[in-house]
Write a protein that holds these residues in place. Structure first.
Motif, PDB file in Angstrom:
ATOM      1  N   ALA A 244       0.830  -1.202   0.000  1.00 48.24           N
ATOM      2  CA  ALA A 244       0.000   0.000   0.000  1.00 48.24           C
ATOM      3  C   ALA A 244       0.862   1.249   0.000  1.00 48.24           C
ATOM      4  O   ALA A 244       0.501   2.270  -0.587  1.00 48.24           O
ATOM      5  N   MET A 245       2.010   1.175   0.646  1.00 44.02           N
ATOM      6  CA  MET A 245       2.909   2.332   0.698  1.00 44.02           C
ATOM      7  C   MET A 245       3.910   2.322  -0.460  1.00 44.02           C
ATOM      8  O   MET A 245       4.802   3.153  -0.517  1.00 44.02           O
TER       9      MET A 245
ATOM     10  N   LEU B  77       0.722   7.463  -8.913  1.00 39.12           N
ATOM     11  CA  LEU B  77       1.542   8.649  -8.646  1.00 39.12           C
ATOM     12  C   LEU B  77       2.988   8.422  -9.078  1.00 39.12           C
ATOM     13  O   LEU B  77       3.471   7.289  -9.124  1.00 39.12           O
ATOM     14  N   SER B  78       3.662   9.527  -9.391  1.00 39.50           N
ATOM     15  CA  SER B  78       5.100   9.414  -9.637  1.00 39.50           C
ATOM     16  C   SER B  78       5.795   9.170  -8.299  1.00 39.50           C
ATOM     17  O   SER B  78       5.223   9.442  -7.241  1.00 39.50           O
ATOM     18  N   GLU B  79       7.038   8.689  -8.366  1.00 39.66           N
ATOM     19  CA  GLU B  79       7.743   8.369  -7.121  1.00 39.66           C
ATOM     20  C   GLU B  79       7.913   9.621  -6.258  1.00 39.66           C
ATOM     21  O   GLU B  79       7.799   9.569  -5.038  1.00 39.66           O
ATOM     22  N   SER B  80       8.171  10.773  -6.900  1.00 37.53           N
ATOM     23  CA  SER B  80       8.389  11.980  -6.090  1.00 37.53           C
ATOM     24  C   SER B  80       7.074  12.448  -5.450  1.00 37.53           C
ATOM     25  O   SER B  80       7.070  12.926  -4.322  1.00 37.53           O
ATOM     26  N   ARG B  81       5.955  12.292  -6.159  1.00 39.77           N
ATOM     27  CA  ARG B  81       4.664  12.602  -5.532  1.00 39.77           C
ATOM     28  C   ARG B  81       4.402  11.640  -4.380  1.00 39.77           C
ATOM     29  O   ARG B  81       3.885  12.029  -3.331  1.00 39.77           O
ATOM     30  N   MET B  82       4.751  10.390  -4.588  1.00 40.04           N
ATOM     31  CA  MET B  82       4.527   9.370  -3.572  1.00 40.04           C
ATOM     32  C   MET B  82       5.288   9.723  -2.304  1.00 40.04           C
ATOM     33  O   MET B  82       4.813   9.477  -1.196  1.00 40.04           O
ATOM     34  N   GLN B  83       6.472  10.319  -2.475  1.00 42.55           N
ATOM     35  CA  GLN B  83       7.258  10.684  -1.296  1.00 42.55           C
ATOM     36  C   GLN B  83       6.553  11.746  -0.457  1.00 42.55           C
ATOM     37  O   GLN B  83       6.761  11.832   0.748  1.00 42.55           O
TER      38      GLN B  83
ATOM     39  N   VAL C 246      -4.806   1.360  -4.564  1.00 44.61           N
ATOM     40  CA  VAL C 246      -4.896   1.886  -3.206  1.00 44.61           C
ATOM     41  C   VAL C 246      -5.305   3.341  -3.345  1.00 44.61           C
ATOM     42  O   VAL C 246      -4.535   4.158  -3.851  1.00 44.61           O
ATOM     43  N   GLU C 247      -6.532   3.668  -2.929  1.00 44.11           N
ATOM     44  CA  GLU C 247      -7.011   5.023  -3.117  1.00 44.11           C
ATOM     45  C   GLU C 247      -6.972   5.797  -1.824  1.00 44.11           C
ATOM     46  O   GLU C 247      -7.443   5.330  -0.790  1.00 44.11           O
TER      47      GLU C 247
ATOM     48  N   ASP D 246      -5.473   7.215  -6.815  1.00 47.86           N
ATOM     49  CA  ASP D 246      -4.820   5.912  -6.753  1.00 47.86           C
ATOM     50  C   ASP D 246      -3.326   6.106  -6.546  1.00 47.86           C
ATOM     51  O   ASP D 246      -2.636   6.699  -7.373  1.00 47.86           O
ATOM     52  N   LEU D 247      -2.824   5.603  -5.413  1.00 48.85           N
ATOM     53  CA  LEU D 247      -1.408   5.789  -5.097  1.00 48.85           C
ATOM     54  C   LEU D 247      -0.494   5.122  -6.117  1.00 48.85           C
ATOM     55  O   LEU D 247       0.628   5.549  -6.341  1.00 48.85           O
ATOM     56  N   PHE D 248      -0.992   4.057  -6.750  1.00 47.64           N
ATOM     57  CA  PHE D 248      -0.152   3.332  -7.696  1.00 47.64           C
ATOM     58  C   PHE D 248       0.092   4.136  -8.973  1.00 47.64           C
ATOM     59  O   PHE D 248       0.944   3.786  -9.768  1.00 47.64           O
TER      60      PHE D 248
END
Lengths: 542, 325, 456
Positions: free
Chosen positions: A62-63, A87-93, A77-78, A83-85
């Motif tokens: 999920a993370m 997102l770009s890696e930098s947005r995810m951070q 995973v919303e 949806d987190l999947f």
């Protein structure tokens, strides 16, 4: 807490996991087979399961923090409709730590050992907020106070190893909560803590859930934790959620056989072993085990660590004495002292009226036949290079049981059958077996020399709950059959009622209270016993 | 801490005595002064008289441990063991077989050694860490695998090839720097560039590979996962979390070498004609001058033990978890 | 012909036999098999192992020595046969007299003429100064310009032969290893390369000096191959000598603790505090003095060189046990705390039995890793030691003897680069293969690294 429009009608859903699938990149084995659930604000959602069921993988997926060997193949995973999947890696951070925070098992290793506690919390704030300088420090101190760290000002500069286990976990929680996330994922947050501290940390999580309206995903293997903390529960088994219910319903009316097994492992404080008057088998009289503390230029002994500091107890024939205590209380050292593996500094150990303390190796041999041991970690208690047969015969040979090779062969078969394993296993090697099977082999090994007393040093704490019960049942059967006595060393008060005749509670090398199981568990006198007992999870909401 | 250091210093005494006994056994018992004289004099000139004369001249005409002829305390002091071995403890190295004062030689020659060894050491560590960090950033990619292969290849080349290759390319073919030599007064750096460069390049293979392993070991620790969950970027994780933790084993692994920098490098110094302790030792070995070898063994051991103590102290400095008692 | 067994020959064969038995025993242990399986499941493992085996094979062939009988001197009737003072090995025979085609001095690879001018007389008897033709390089050519065409023809022929032989060798293995999951094809590829290269080298050496000749006029390719034995033997024998000391002391220190531990720790701290190179140099020098003073011990030069070589291995072994000892001590300390050793104590098992059954088998992996790791380090160290003058006897074929003159050779105009290159190539391939192989072995046997690769 603001919410975007366009959400599902139930606006307090904070995170929605849909049909999450994960597999091993190399072998293609499916670890998660479509897991779905939602987290709601102000509620604790517990994901329970045994090791390998996929509950931690769910949270890491999920993370998007899975190790490289695992890949997400499907699902979403919303969080707030996003949806987190995708997102770009930098947005995810920016999502991690700010919107979704995590706390982990074993805070000692999960905190950076060379950075002080305050800085680690400040780092989160630095990343996601504009706080700097003194304001930053003040905020950290405020968080420390909120999670109940005493004297935050000085603790700010402490390194993790200078904090106690409970305080380390509190720092983790402060770190997680620093940026006021909506969602908290707690992965076995209390597993490595002692029972009394475990309870305090859970209470903190409960309080914060309500005060901050957090949506909490609690991952645990401990049904007691679920009972005391969660609002809703989902049982994971082999990568799937097999049952999902509100906590009260779940405990009163589990739908799945597997769930029932998990619940049954919780202690029942109404049934106890009856105590008959038996003649004493082993008596300890004021036993002391000291380890020297050396200091100074010449490393002179300046003091002693009093690991066992004057313990007296009696174990009768065919009965079980449970020695309960938290880690570091000296209970395992006492077991080793009885086995003459550690030297004792004082006191008497008598076995059937004969003193056996500090006997030289040869003189001890006849008693080695009578006193045997089962260790905590089944994986390290068998030499990986010997077959099961060789492991079991080792004691028979060295203690001279006088059996021929064929006789030993026959005995191995009997023993393996007795502990409910296949006789053919004798040709195999330990790494081919599961923890539960290995612990049965360990029991067979101990039984091989026909002992009268077996010291069981946390024999079930490395095992999953459902297997734990089977091993305990086996131990009790064997007791009825062979009349063997047990000294049962454990940190887990919950297994005591069904097992023990007598209980001793140990703390800092001393027995603070002992008596029959019924008497001690229903009417504890010492405050420490009461505290221990209060923190034991139970099925009946007391 | 102070008590710890004092204890370590005390512990050094039996070790130094051990070193002393060992060298003494090697040089005087296994190989008697007679043998030594014979090989120094050369086969043609071996006569009992010549041997006796050589022994008297070099002070080997005494008994090994106990002098039965002498009286009182000098029964123990007027021996080879006392005059040749125990003297070392007072840093009295005596004279070499060719009659030079060893203490003077050592104190003048140690500076050129340091001038080469120290920059090699510092630049080497810095370069290795940088290269390793760069590789770790590309962990689990094709680049990483090829880099490791390159490191192992570099490791598999003998030091001699680096020296010969460096001299051939930089000094002979491109004529950038002098091939060898050392002049402390006139632009010494010109003579240092090549040996330092060769030393650094020769060390990259094993150094960078080792540091890469250390970094990756740290990258698998739980606290890295925590940092990720906090939203720290990969670069920050590498520099702010992994690097400080990995520096502990790096630091403590190299600190032990610092004192031995004084001893210089045998090969580099002799190939580049640098008048340091390394070439001093080499000359001593080649001319079979046991007095110098003995002294250098003693100095080397002291520096090593000193390095061990420094290592322990550096632990407390680098790692807040370590307390010396 | 009279066989001659040098001490090092005997030792290396003893070593090979005991290693074979050891590995055969080890095969019965499932965990060990699984781990070796992991090593050989990778192509790199196969390739490097094949290369190492090839080197070891050369070393073994070069360790079967004999002395040729001298032709009876004409006119002298005697029943006694005299033997050549020069020692020949099976490898020399297989190389087809490669080492017996001497030139006068340097010559470049595939050259027809010597590297240095010489005063000669031309057909008219006039003294001229020119490059003399070589004795053993392409003198049958009508026109020197045909040289490369000739090389090409001979190379093709040799490669064809090489391919035929490889096909046979690989075919037999393929037949025997049907159904094996390991990537044997990687090994076969390398085998074919090695065989083709070998056949080509031996056949073309009859006509040319592939890597030229050195100062003394010896074929450089021959010297490089002869250096293999020294390198391989030094690496293995030294480790072998060190093992018993390190294992015994390390295990005792870790198991018995107390004063035994103190003594062992004292021993290895003392030893490792002495600068290694000085200790080795001093010991070798002392041994040299001993040999010089007792020249009667050795009947021929080769035996003397061999004694010096064994002494070097011995000294390297005795001075380098401390690292392994420290590792084994630490591992034994760890194992002694484990449940199965505690359980053995509780069963009253005797110390010797615990050591033999529980401790030793579980430190074997450390011994193994060290063995492979030290091997390459020792091969590299030999070159350095020889430079200092305490290495191999110059009469014994060794790579460093080839490196030694490199400095002056490279400063010539034009530079003599081929001796250095020959030594570099053969040494680099061996050390690289050993290093890569040891990496794989360590990954398979070291629990820390294997945990890392599983990704959790």
């Amino acid at each position: 807490m603001t919410h975007q429009t366009g959400m599902t009608p139930k606006t307090d859903i904070r995170m929605r996991v849909r049909n999450l699938k994960v597999k091993v990149a190399d072998s293609g084995d499916e670890i998660l087979k479509g897991v779905s659930f939602e987290l709601q604000a102000g509620k604790v959602f517990a994901l329970v399961g045994e090791s390998g069921s996929g509950k931690s993988v769910t949270s890491m997926a999920a993370m998007r923090l899975l190790p490289e060997a695992l890949v997400i193949t499907d699902g979403a995973v919303e969080v707030e409709g996003q949806d987190l999947f995708e997102l770009s890696e930098s947005r995810m951070q920016t999502v991690r730590g700010q919107r979704v925070a995590m706390i982990f098992q074993n805070a000692m290793t999960a905190l950076n050992p060379v950075q002080n506690a305050g800085k680690q919390v400040a780092e989160t704030l630095r990343l996601h907020t504009t706080l700097r300088g003194d304001a930053l420090r003040q905020r950290v101190l405020q968080l420390f106070a909120e999670v109940g760290i005493p004297d935050p000002d000085s603790r700010y500069n402490f390194y993790p190893h200078q904090l106690s286990g409970g305080q380390q976990q509190r720092v983790m929680i402060a770190m997680a909560l620093a940026c006021e996330p909506d969602i908290l994922i707690a992965d076995e947050p209390t597993t490595s803590l002692d029972v009394t501290i475990q309870e305090q940390v859970l209470e903190l999580i409960r309080d914060l859930t309500h005060s901050r309206q957090l949506a909490v995903l609690l991952i645990t293997h401990d049904m007691g934790v679920v009972r005391n903390t969660a609002d809703e529960v989902a049982v994971m088994y082999r990568g799937e959620i097999i049952e999902r219910a509100v906590v009260d319903d779940f405990f009163h009316n589990p739908q799945q056989e597997y769930s029932r097994r998990l619940i049954d492992a919780l202690p029942d404080l109404t049934h106890f072993q009856s105590v008959a008057v038996e003649q004493p088998l082993l008596q300890l009289d004021d036993v002391k085990v000291y380890f020297p503390i050396r200091q100074g230029v010449l490393q002179r002994v300046v003091d002693y660590t009093r690991a066992v500091d004057g313990v007296s107890l009696t174990i009768g024939r065919g009965e079980t004495y449970a020695l309960v205590g938290e880690s570091g209380s000296g209970k395992s050292t006492l077991g080793r002292a009885i086995l003459n593996l550690d030297d004792i500094a004082g006191g008497r150990i008598t076995f059937k009226g004969e003193p056996i303390q500090s006997l030289p190796r040869r003189a001890m041999l006849p008693y080695r036949k009578k006193i045997q041991v089962i260790f905590q970690n089944p994986f390290s208690s068998m030499n990986p290079r010997l077959t099961v047969g060789e492991i079991i015969t080792e004691g028979m040979i060295s203690l001279g049981l006088g059996l021929s090779a064929a006789g030993r062969e026959e005995r191995i078969k009997q023993l393996l059958q007795r502990v409910q394993l296949e006789p053919e296993f004798s040709q195999r090697y330990p790494h081919e077996f599961s923890g539960g099977q290995l612990q049965r082999i360990a029991i067979a090994r101990a039984l091989a020399v026909e002992p009268e007393l077996i010291i069981c040093d946390e024999p079930t704490s490395a095992l999953d709950v459902s297997i734990r019960a089977e091993v305990l049942d086996l131990l009790q059967e064997l007791q009825r059959e062979f009349g063997v006595s047990y000294l049962f060393i454990t940190h887990d008060l919950s297994i005591v009622p069904s097992l023990a005749h007598h209980v001793g509670v140990m703390r800092s090398g001393k027995i603070v209270e002992q008596g029959s199981a019924q008497q001690l568990l229903t009417n504890p006198q010492h405050p420490y016993t009461q505290a221990l007992l209060a923190s034991v999870p139970r099925t009946d909401p007391a | 801490m102070l008590a710890y250091i004092i204890r370590r210093l005390l512990y050094a005494i039996p070790i130094l005595i051990g070193v002393n006994l060992l060298t003494f056994t090697l040089f005087f018992v296994v190989n008697s002064p007679d043998d030594m004289a014979a090989s120094q004099l050369g086969e043609k000139y071996v006569t009992p008289e010549a041997i006796a004369a050589w022994k008297t001249k070099n002070g080997y005409n005494k008994p090994l441990f106990v002098n039965a002829d002498a009286e009182g305390l000098s029964a123990l002091t007027d021996t080879i063991f006392f005059t040749k071995s125990l003297r070392l403890f007072a840093f009295d190295f005596g004279r070499s077989e060719s009659g030079r004062d060893i203490t003077t030689d050592v104190s003048t020659r140690m500076w050129p050694s340091l001038a080469v060894a120290l920059p090699t050491f510092m630049v080497g560590i810095w370069v290795n860490i940088c290269v390793a960090l760069l590789v770790v950033m590309f962990h689990a990619t094709r680049l990483d695998r090829w880099a490791v292969f390159l490191f192992v290849s570099l490791m598999s080349i003998s030091y001699l090839f680096y020296i010969i290759g460096g001299q051939y390319l930089l000094a002979k073919t491109w004529r950038l720097v002098p091939i060898s030599g050392f002049n402390a007064d006139n632009q010494p750096w010109k003579f240092l560039i090549l040996p330092v460069l060769v030393g650094v390049v020769a060390g990259i293979g094993s150094g960078a590979r080792w540091y890469r392993t250390l970094f990756l070991e740290e990258a698998n620790q739980d606290y890295v996962r925590t940092a990720r969950a906090k939203g720290v970027s990969e670069i920050s994780i590498l520099f702010r979390h992994i690097l400080p933790n990995a520096l502990i084993p790096i630091l403590t692994g190299v600190v032990v070498l610092i004192p031995s920098l004084f001893m210089g490098s045998l090969l580099i110094e002799s190939f580049f004609g640098i008048p340091g302790l390394g070439s001093y030792m080499l000359d001593a070995i080649k001319s079979q001058d046991f007095a110098i070898v003995r002294s250098m063994v003693f100095i080397g051991s002291i520096l090593y033990i000193f390095g061990l103590i420094l290592t322990d102290i550096s632990y407390t400095w680098a790692d807040p978890r370590v307390r010396l008692t | 012909m009279k066989p001659l067994v040098l001490w090092s020959d005997a030792l290396i064969y003893l070593l090979v036999i005991s290693l074979s038995i050891f590995f055969y025993k080890l095969r019965q242990d499932p965990q060990t098999r699984e781990r070796w399986g992991q090593v050989f499941a990778s192509r790199l493992g196969m390739v490097t192992f094949t290369v190492i085996i090839a080197y070891v094979g050369i070393a073994l062939l070069d360790s079967l020595h004999f002395r040729r009988a001298l032709d009876a001197t004409e006119g002298v009737e005697s029943g006694e046969i005299f033997y050549d003072n020069k020692v020949t090995s099976v490898l020399d025979v297989m190389l087809g007299g490669m080492g017996e085609r001497f030139e006068r001095t340097y010559s470049a690879p595939f050259a027809l003429k010597s590297f240095e001018k010489k005063n000669m007389k031309d057909e008219q008897g006039l003294a001229i100064r020119d490059y003399p033709p070589l004795k053993h390089a392409g003198q049958y050519l009508a026109d020197p310009a045909d040289k490369w065409f000739d090389v090409l023809v001979k190379t093709t022929a040799a490669l064809l032969w090489g391919l035929v032989i490889s096909a046979l060798v690989v075919g037999v293995q393929w037949f025997m290893l049907r159904g094996s999951a390991n990537p044997w094809y990687a090994s076969w590829g390398i085998q074919a390369v090695i065989i083709c290269f070998g056949v080509w080298l031996v056949s073309i050496s009859h006509y040319y000096h592939v890597l030229g000749t050195d100062l003394g006029g010896t074929d450089v390719a021959y010297q490089s191959i002869k250096g293999v034995r020294t390198g391989v033997l030094l690496g293995t024998l030294s480790t072998l000598i060190m093992l018993p000391i390190a294992v015994t002391l390390g295990v005792m220190a870790g198991y018995f603790k107390g004063w035994v531990d103190d003594v062992v720790q004292y021993l290895y701290t003392t030893l490792s505090s002495i600068p290694g190179i000085l200790l080795i140099a001093a010991s070798v020098l002392l041994f040299q003095v001993y040999i010089d003073l007792n020249p009667d011990f050795f009947s021929i030069g080769m035996e003397k060189a061999d004694a010096r070589f064994i002494a070097l291995c011995f000294i390297l072994g005795v001075t380098s046990w401390s690292t392994l000892c420290r590792l084994i001590r630490a591992e034994t300390l760890k194992i002694s705390q484990l449940g199965y050793v505690q359980a053995a104590h509780a069963f009253g098992v005797s110390h010797t039995r615990i050591l033999a059954r529980h401790i030793l088998p579980n430190v074997v992996h450390i011994i193994l890793i060290t063995f492979v790791l030290d091997f390459s380090a020792l091969v590299l160290a030999e070159a350095v030691l020889s430079y200092i003058g305490v290495g191999i006897d110059p009469s014994m074929g060794s790579w460093r003897n080839m490196i030694n003159g490199a400095r002056s050779e490279l400063s010539r105009e034009p530079a003599v680069w081929w001796t250095l290159s020959g030594a570099f190539f053969f040494m680099f391939v061996l050390v690289l293969a050993a290093n890569l192989f040891s990496d794989l072995v360590r990954d398979a046997f070291d629990p820390r690294t294997s945990m890392r690769s599983s990704g959790t």
